[in-house]
Every structure is written in structure tokens, then in C-alpha cells.
Scaffold this motif. Structure first.
Motif, mmCIF file in Angstrom:
data_model
loop_
_atom_site.group_PDB
_atom_site.id
_atom_site.type_symbol
_atom_site.label_atom_id
_atom_site.label_comp_id
_atom_site.label_asym_id
_atom_site.label_seq_id
_atom_site.Cartn_x
_atom_site.Cartn_y
_atom_site.Cartn_z
ATOM 1 N N VAL A 31 0.824 -1.208 0.000
ATOM 2 C CA VAL A 31 0.000 0.000 0.000
ATOM 3 C C VAL A 31 0.858 1.258 0.000
ATOM 4 O O VAL A 31 0.552 2.246 -0.666
ATOM 5 C CB VAL A 31 -0.958 0.009 1.213
ATOM 6 N N GLY A 32 1.943 1.218 0.729
ATOM 7 C CA GLY A 32 2.829 2.369 0.782
ATOM 8 C C GLY A 32 3.416 2.710 -0.573
ATOM 9 O O GLY A 32 3.506 3.882 -0.957
ATOM 10 N N ARG A 33 3.784 1.686 -1.331
ATOM 11 C CA ARG A 33 4.334 1.922 -2.669
ATOM 12 C C ARG A 33 3.249 2.397 -3.628
ATOM 13 O O ARG A 33 3.510 3.204 -4.519
ATOM 14 C CB ARG A 33 4.992 0.650 -3.200
ATOM 15 N N LEU A 34 2.035 1.896 -3.462
ATOM 16 C CA LEU A 34 0.931 2.326 -4.326
ATOM 17 C C LEU A 34 0.624 3.804 -4.150
ATOM 18 O O LEU A 34 0.168 4.475 -5.083
ATOM 19 C CB LEU A 34 -0.321 1.491 -4.032
ATOM 20 N N ALA A 35 0.864 4.309 -2.952
ATOM 21 C CA ALA A 35 0.630 5.732 -2.701
ATOM 22 C C ALA A 35 1.691 6.609 -3.359
ATOM 23 O O ALA A 35 1.495 7.821 -3.496
ATOM 24 C CB ALA A 35 0.596 5.994 -1.195
ATOM 25 N N ASP A 36 2.790 5.995 -3.763
ATOM 26 C CA ASP A 36 3.877 6.716 -4.434
ATOM 27 C C ASP A 36 4.193 5.959 -5.722
ATOM 28 O O ASP A 36 5.092 5.122 -5.762
ATOM 29 C CB ASP A 36 5.101 6.775 -3.512
ATOM 30 N N LEU A 37 3.452 6.245 -6.785
ATOM 31 C CA LEU A 37 3.540 5.446 -8.011
ATOM 32 C C LEU A 37 4.950 5.340 -8.585
ATOM 33 O O LEU A 37 5.331 4.269 -9.077
ATOM 34 C CB LEU A 37 2.570 6.002 -9.065
ATOM 35 N N PRO A 38 5.771 6.394 -8.553
ATOM 36 C CA PRO A 38 7.135 6.255 -9.083
ATOM 37 C C PRO A 38 8.028 5.314 -8.272
ATOM 38 O O PRO A 38 9.148 5.014 -8.697
ATOM 39 C CB PRO A 38 7.685 7.688 -9.036
#
Length: 226
Positions: A31-38
Motif C-alpha cells: 500500500v505504501g508503494r501504491l501511494a507513491d507510483l514512481p
């Protein structure tokens, strides 16, 4: 022919969900990575999954094309001007939406594999263009016009089905306004009003499933009771 259209409608409802699963998998279900797409840039193993997600998303939009044209043929005599506008909007919707999926599938993976800071910046710009400009704002305007037009024209025979389309269409237009004004994507839901607006837009999926059922049973625009 109606049963072929039914399958197209069901595919258009199912493929976005499959694409979403692939997209989440590309981000390792984080989820954390999904919030920061790059954040995906540099994870070379995720590039093939991202490509698959983009192609599945593109296919979901293209699947609705035969349905848009079929409904135009069935409804154009009722209100030629309204149906012409609705069909043009429907075709614009699938073109813009499929363009977003194509960009993710073709431009995204090479940037992910490159892994440089410049690639990360470029990926972020492309992700914003796809998720907010294309999917969040532009396509939702045209989807809303198409749903409202079709729903309004079929409400006499299928009132519940028609009004569900109208409500989903209004939700699509409101969602477009929300994304355009706030710069938030469809998945960015910080408050209850955001959830409500996007929830109305989400009625498009059950509407597509219902459309497929009516087409498969040869009941669309027929004077049978619901």
C-alpha cells in the motif's frame, strides 16, 4: 449479435478488476508503494507485470466499443441528436481510457527497468497524466455523457436499469470535476464525500453486468416487465 454484445459488456466489467489485481501485484501488494507510483522505478522484476496490467486495462476499454456502436444502432431513431452525442462521448471515453492503459504498458516498463532518477521523474509525470488527466478527469466526463444519454433513452422500458445508468453517469461527471479541481485520482479518497462521489461512479460496473444480462436474454428495449 446481442449475445456477442453481452460478452463484450461482461468483459468490460471484468477486465478492469483483473487489471487492478495485476497493477497491485506489480507494486508487490504494498500500500505504501501504491501511494507513491514512481516507487516502482528500479524494480526490474515488476516491469512485465506492469506491462500486463496496462494491456489488460487497454483491453477493458476496447471491449466496450462494440456495445457503444450497437446501442447507437438500437437507440438512434428515438433521439438522433442525443444518441449521436452520447455515442461520440462513448467512443471518446474508450479512446482516452485505452490510451492511458497503452501508455502504462509501453512507456512505463522501460522507465521501470532503467531505474535512474530521471526515469523516476518521467514515470511520475506519466503516471499523473494517466491517472488524473486521462482516467480521472477527461474519460469520466465522456463516460458520464454516454451513460446519461443511454440511461435516459432506455428508462421507459427498463426504468431501474436506465436510472442506474443516469446515476452512474452523474457520478462520473462529479468524479471528473473532483479530479480536475483537486488533482486527486479516482483511488485517492481522503474523505466521505470523495467515497460517495467515486462510489456513484462505481455503479458503472454493475450497470455493465446488468446490460450484459439484458442483452444475453434479448430483453433490452423489449416491453417486458422488470
Amino acid at each position: 449479435m446481442p449475445r456477442v454484445m453481452a460478452i463484450s459488456a461482461w468483459l468490460a466489467a471484468l477486465l478492469p478488476l483483473v487489471a487492478l489485481v495485476a497493477f497491485v501485484s506489480a507494486y508487490r501488494v504494498d500500500v505504501g508503494r501504491l501511494a507513491d507510483l514512481p516507487s516502482i522505478v528500479g524494480d526490474r522484476g515488476a516491469a512485465p507485470t506492469l506491462r500486463l496490467a496496462g494491456l489488460l486495462d487497454m483491453s477493458a476499454y476496447l471491449a466496450i466499443a462494440p456495445v457503444v456502436l450497437y446501442l447507437h444502432h438500437r437507440l438512434r431513431d428515438r433521439a438522433p441528436d442525443l444518441m449521436g452525442l452520447a455515442t461520440s462521448a462513448g467512443l471518446a471515453y474508450l479512446l482516452l481510457g485505452s490510451l492511458g492503459g497503452t501508455l502504462l504498458a509501453t512507456v512505463g516498463p522501460p522507465l521501470v527497468e532503467e531505474g535512474s532518477e530521471a526515469a523516476r521523474t518521467t514515470f511520475g509525470a506519466i503516471a499523473t497524466m494517466v491517472t488524473i488527466t486521462l482516467w480521472g478527469t477527461l474519460e469520466s466526463i465522456f463516460l458520464g455523457v454516454w451513460l446519461i444519454g443511454v440511461g435516459w433513452l432506455v428508462r421507459a422500458e427498463r426504468f431501474a436499469f436506465g436510472m442506474l445508468g443516469v446515476v452512474a453517469g452523474v457520478g462520473a461527471v462529479l468524479s471528473a470535476a473532483r479530479s480536475g479541481i483537486t488533482g486527486r485520482s479516482v483511488g485517492d479518497l481522503p474523505g466521505p464525500l470523495d467515497v460517495l462521489v467515486v462510489g456513484l461512479l462505481g455503479l458503472y460496473v454493475p450497470w455493465l453486468v446488468w446490460l450484459g444480462v439484458l442483452l444475453y436474454r434479448h430483453q433490452l428495449l423489449e416491453p417486458t416487465s422488470e
